[in-house]
Design a protein around this motif. Structure first.
Motif: not given
Length: 584
Positions: A270-287, A296-304
């Motif tokens: 997801v690109n260009d999301i609005k951060s809520e509750n002071a969470i500093k995430v503008d975009s993220y990608i996961y698998y 059994i889990g996941c990899i998440v990256c953020a703010n590209s």
């Protein structure tokens, strides 16, 4: 021939040059020279803007102006970096307004006041600016210089504008080709790093250090600011988490991990999301991480700045390799199973070697195919196979599976089976490679693997070869005089198993005047000496220049000696495969 006919002839030739090349830098001077054969400007040069940066214009000509060679070396592809503010106002106008601007006399036009000294030194009076456009954006400009004896008609300007459009097309083709190569390089770096991390995991038995290293790698290969790897409780593992943040020591991702894990899809961004509750995430990608059908889990990256499907493909491969590495780690505690597996792998290795040995052949009185293969482990991921299509044609494949061991052997078996079937269904290398990808994509996607490969068909009657390339290294070509041929146009496509709808080009050329074509995998290039210096393409080319006239057995023995002398080792960490199409 009239001047208009001459123009049309050169336009056709320039069009052919552009469409047959994927490298703007290697053809730009030839295009400008052909243009100047039929129009009257004395000189012309080209400037480029890189990455939408209009503060600097890079001068990429190597010979059109007398003072240019003194500014930067001809081998500098990017060109001389020049502050765009130093250029005259009318050039700025041409770029900003995206239109051709003709200044007939720079000594009379106030917009050209700051270039009059240059005009005196170079001996020109007028100048025409042609913007270079790609996807509606100005990526550079070409300027033509006119002396007092030169003149241009409206038809000449239209002709030069056509050449500018072809230069723009060449730039676009080059950018797309570089994007593909950049993606392939990313894949190679990611897999190499994961293999090293997995080896350390196997030796040191530290799952914590393993996850820390990979969270940093996930952040780097997706151009993210932070990353998080979560591992749920599973078999021998407790619940674990590893985070990496380029800006701070804490992660902003953990609060949204439940939202990500609740998504039905295995991966997304997801690109260009609005951060809520002071969470500093503008975009993220996961698998998500899978073991068989269990998450059994996941990899998440953020703010590209902007995640793409290419980033998702890379993260998917990373996630698959993490799952495989964890399984290997579990197997490390089961020594009995390892001993049984080793016996099975020895059998598989003998089978694979027998398959490849059939590819050694003399297919006419002039040429032969021969190879040297040394797997790093009991079973390798490098593969070569050749067979006769008919009395006049031989087909072959050289492949490099990303990985080793029993998984890579399974992949090799699938490649060989599909390849043999397709060779009898399709006549061209591009069709064989395109359909090979279609057949294998789903299985490769499930396994989290991919492979680079070359497919070639040799016309043994006329000594013509046709080659298609799926992300593999281009062949090294040695002439009968011992020269190395550069730019053989073996265009690289996407590796097999990465994109379902990938298609591939093909390139045909005569091998009559070539003494050897050498295909190879990355194992030979990445051998390192005590100083951590890689063997590399330059050393391989030099070895071939010094040995191409020898017979096949001597070349192989000399290569073994050269690699051992360079590395001071008898054992290498990666598979080695070198395939030679050479004079008998």
């Amino acid at each position: 021939m009239s001047n208009e006919s001459y123009k049309m002839k050169n336009l056709v030739e320039i069009t052919a040059i552009v469409t047959e090349s994927t490298d703007f830098y290697s053809i730009k001077d030839k295009i400008v020279a052909k243009m100047l054969e039929v129009v009257h400007p004395a000189k012309a040069c080209v400037n480029l803007f890189y990455e939408n940066d209009y503060n600097n214009a890079y001068l990429v000509c190597s010979s059109t102006l007398e003072h240019v060679p003194g500014i930067f070396p001809a081998s500098d592809r990017k060109g001389a970096k020049i502050d765009f503010d130093t250029y005259s106002q009318y050039i700025h106008d041409a770029v900003e307004q995206k239109k051709v601007i003709y200044v007939e006399n720079v000594f009379e036009d106030d917009r050209a006041i700051n270039e009059r000294d240059l005009a005196k030194d170079e001996g020109y009076l007028g100048r025409i600016v042609f913007p270079l456009m790609v996807d509606g954006k100005v990526v550079g400009f070409m300027t033509c210089f006119l002396t007092k004896d030169d003149y241009v008609t409206e038809e000449d300007i239209n002709f030069i504008a056509s050449i500018a459009s072809l230069l723009s097309l060449s730039i676009e083709i080059t950018n797309k080709n570089n994007s593909v190569q950049s993606l392939i390089d990313k894949f190679r770096v990611a897999i190499s790093y994961i293999n090293d991390a997995t080896k350390k995991l196997y030796q040191n038995k530290s799952i914590t250090e393993f996850l820390e290293n990979l969270s940093k790698q996930a952040c780097n290969i997706t151009n993210s600011r932070e990353s998080l790897i979560i591992l749920d409780e599973h078999d021998n593992f407790q619940k674990m988490m590893s985070c990496y943040n380029k800006d701070e020591n804490k992660t902003n991702l953990y609060p949204i991990k439940n939202k990500i894990l609740s998504n039905e899809s295995l991966g997304g961004f997801v690109n260009d999301i609005k951060s809520e509750n002071a969470i500093k995430v503008d975009s993220y990608i996961y698998y998500k991480l899978q073991d068989k059908d269990k998450i059994i889990g996941c990899i998440v990256c953020a703010n590209s700045k902007n995640y793409t499907n290419d980033d998702l493909n890379i993260l998917r491969i990373l996630a698959s390799q993490v799952s495989v590495a964890m399984q290997l780690y579990e197997y490390n505690d089961q020594e009995v199973k390892h001993k049984v597996l080793e016996k099975e792998l020895n059998i598989l290795n003998k089978q694979q070697q027998l398959i490849m040995d059939k590819g050694k052949m003399e297919f006419n009185s002039e040429k032969e195919l021969y190879f040297y293969h040394r797997p790093a482990k009991v079973v390798g991921g490098d593969f070569y196979y050749a067979m006769d299509l008919d009395e006049k044609h031989v087909v072959f494949i050289v492949a490099d599976v990303m990985g080793h061991g029993i998984v890579s052997n399974y992949v090799v078996a699938m490649i060989k089976g599909a390849f043999k079937v397709l060779c009898h269904q399709y006549e061209s290398t591009s069709e064989i490679l395109t359909n090979l990808n279609k057949i294998l994509y789903d299985e490769f996607d499930k396994m989290g693997v991919f492979t680079t490969c070359l497919v070639g068909i040799i016309n043994t009657e006329h000594n013509i070869i046709t080659v298609s390339n799926a992300g593999h290294y281009s062949p090294i070509i040695v002439t009968k005089k011992g020269d190395i041929v550069k730019n053989n146009n073996c265009n690289k496509g996407i590796p097999i198993g990465v994109m379902q709808d990938a298609s591939y080009d093909e390139n045909s050329f005569s091998i009559v005047n070539y003494s050897m074509l050498c295909m190879y995998t990355d194992g030979v290039l990445e051998i390192k000496n005590d100083s951590k210096e890689e063997y590399g393409i330059a050393r391989l080319e030099e070895f071939l220049k010094n040995n191409y006239t020898l017979n096949q057995e001597v070349i192989v023995e000399n290569l073994k000696s050269d690699l051992q002398e360079f590395s001071s080792k008898d054992y290498f960490e990666d598979d080695i495969l070198v395939v030679m199409l050479k004079d008998i």
